[in-house]
Design a protein around this motif. Structure first.
Motif, PDB file in Angstrom:
ATOM      1  N   THR A 181       0.881  -1.164   0.000  1.00 43.51           N
ATOM      2  CA  THR A 181       0.000   0.000   0.000  1.00 43.51           C
ATOM      3  C   THR A 181       0.916   1.210   0.000  1.00 43.51           C
ATOM      4  N   VAL A 182       0.706   2.113  -0.950  1.00 48.99           N
ATOM      5  CA  VAL A 182       1.557   3.292  -1.046  1.00 48.99           C
ATOM      6  C   VAL A 182       0.746   4.537  -0.726  1.00 48.99           C
ATOM      7  N   VAL A 183       1.378   5.448   0.007  1.00 46.23           N
ATOM      8  CA  VAL A 183       0.781   6.754   0.283  1.00 46.23           C
ATOM      9  C   VAL A 183       1.850   7.820   0.074  1.00 46.23           C
ATOM     10  N   ASP A 184       1.403   9.054  -0.145  1.00 48.89           N
ATOM     11  CA  ASP A 184       2.337  10.111  -0.525  1.00 48.89           C
ATOM     12  C   ASP A 184       2.758  11.038   0.603  1.00 48.89           C
ATOM     13  N   SER A 185       2.362  10.740   1.837  1.00 44.31           N
ATOM     14  CA  SER A 185       2.770  11.603   2.946  1.00 44.31           C
ATOM     15  C   SER A 185       2.606  10.876   4.272  1.00 44.31           C
ATOM     16  N   ALA A 186       3.283  11.393   5.283  1.00 41.69           N
ATOM     17  CA  ALA A 186       3.150  10.824   6.626  1.00 41.69           C
ATOM     18  C   ALA A 186       1.731  11.026   7.139  1.00 41.69           C
ATOM     19  N   THR A 187       1.129  12.141   6.783  1.00 49.82           N
ATOM     20  CA  THR A 187      -0.254  12.407   7.193  1.00 49.82           C
ATOM     21  C   THR A 187      -1.200  11.360   6.615  1.00 49.82           C
ATOM     22  N   ARG A 188      -1.013  11.024   5.342  1.00 60.91           N
ATOM     23  CA  ARG A 188      -1.853   9.985   4.704  1.00 60.91           C
ATOM     24  C   ARG A 188      -1.597   8.622   5.344  1.00 60.91           C
ATOM     25  N   ALA A 189      -0.356   8.362   5.751  1.00 59.12           N
ATOM     26  CA  ALA A 189      -0.046   7.097   6.425  1.00 59.12           C
ATOM     27  C   ALA A 189      -0.802   7.029   7.752  1.00 59.12           C
ATOM     28  N   LEU A 190      -0.810   8.126   8.501  1.00 60.54           N
ATOM     29  CA  LEU A 190      -1.552   8.156   9.766  1.00 60.54           C
ATOM     30  C   LEU A 190      -3.048   7.966   9.522  1.00 60.54           C
ATOM     31  N   GLN A 191      -3.560   8.558   8.459  1.00 64.24           N
ATOM     32  CA  GLN A 191      -4.967   8.370   8.106  1.00 64.24           C
ATOM     33  C   GLN A 191      -5.241   6.897   7.797  1.00 64.24           C
ATOM     34  N   TYR A 192      -4.374   6.297   7.002  1.00 61.99           N
ATOM     35  CA  TYR A 192      -4.550   4.891   6.636  1.00 61.99           C
ATOM     36  C   TYR A 192      -4.550   3.997   7.871  1.00 61.99           C
ATOM     37  N   LEU A 193      -3.677   4.303   8.823  1.00 60.13           N
ATOM     38  CA  LEU A 193      -3.574   3.508  10.046  1.00 60.13           C
ATOM     39  C   LEU A 193      -4.659   3.853  11.064  1.00 60.13           C
ATOM     40  N   GLY A 194      -5.411   4.928  10.796  1.00 65.07           N
ATOM     41  CA  GLY A 194      -6.444   5.352  11.729  1.00 65.07           C
ATOM     42  C   GLY A 194      -5.888   6.076  12.928  1.00 65.07           C
ATOM     43  N   LEU A 195      -4.705   6.661  12.798  1.00 60.49           N
ATOM     44  CA  LEU A 195      -4.047   7.358  13.903  1.00 60.49           C
ATOM     45  C   LEU A 195      -4.135   8.874  13.792  1.00 60.49           C
ATOM     46  N   ASP A 196      -4.964   9.357  12.890  1.00 58.70           N
ATOM     47  CA  ASP A 196      -5.054  10.802  12.690  1.00 58.70           C
ATOM     48  C   ASP A 196      -6.086  11.467  13.583  1.00 58.70           C
TER      49      ASP A 196
END
Length: 183
Positions: free
Chosen positions: A52-67
């Motif tokens: 799974t690829v994302v373009d930012s640390a913010t998007r990674a946190l969103q993907y993980l549900g940590l935002d």
């Protein structure tokens, strides 16, 4: 605009053992550079990883549900085996992402690998001290990815064997209790 997240699996293994099967490894790759993102995605796919690829640390946190956002992409059954992130990204660095992941009770055990084109020793030391599994210099090589994959598979195999041993001991204990009670 943020790139749409994709999950893809390329299974080139004939191994029937679900434990040792490389397609079980799901890697979240985080990089703001589309070229680097495509490159690491390709290396991981060639190594039989789900990516799974994302373009930012913010998007990674969103993907993980940590935002902290109720509209995040986080999944109840999300199974990530490895996070590979670029160090230098706008907004939030890979180091800051590493810290947030290690602060999370749900994801702190997931290995995080930091990637960078800059060989700055204090930066490398700081990431490793904060809990990074490894620090790879770009361009990342196929041998690096295979080494990480093999290391993760061995670690998961050890965890699986420990769980099975613990269950066996518990079953033996229950059997002994039942035998003593003559049930």
């Amino acid at each position: 605009m943020a790139e749409v997240m994709r999950s893809e699996t390329l299974n080139i293994s004939n191994n029937t053992s679900s434990l040792a099967s490389p397609e079980l490894l799901h890697v979240l790759a985080v990089d703001d550079s589309i070229v680097d993102r495509k490159f690491i995605e390709r290396l991981l796919r060639v190594s039989s990883c789900k990516v799974t690829v994302v373009d930012s640390a913010t998007r990674a946190l969103q993907y993980l549900g940590l935002d902290g956002d109720n509209n995040s992409v986080g999944f109840e059954d999300l199974k990530i085996n490895l996070i590979m992130t670029d160090y230098s990204m706008p907004g939030m660095t890979g180091y800051e992402l590493l810290k947030k992941i290690k602060e999370s009770s749900a994801f702190r055990e997931i290995p995080v690998v930091i990637m960078s084109s800059e060989n700055i020793l204090p930066r490398i030391d700081r990431c490793l001290e904060e809990g990074a599994e490894d620090f790879l210099l770009k361009p990342v090589k196929l041998a690096d990815v295979k080494r990480l994959r093999d290391s993760l598979l061995k670690a998961e195999e050890r965890v699986f064997k420990n769980i099975m041993h613990k269950r066996e001991l518990e079953a033996n204990d229950i059997f002994s209790q039942l035998k003593r009670a003559k049930i």
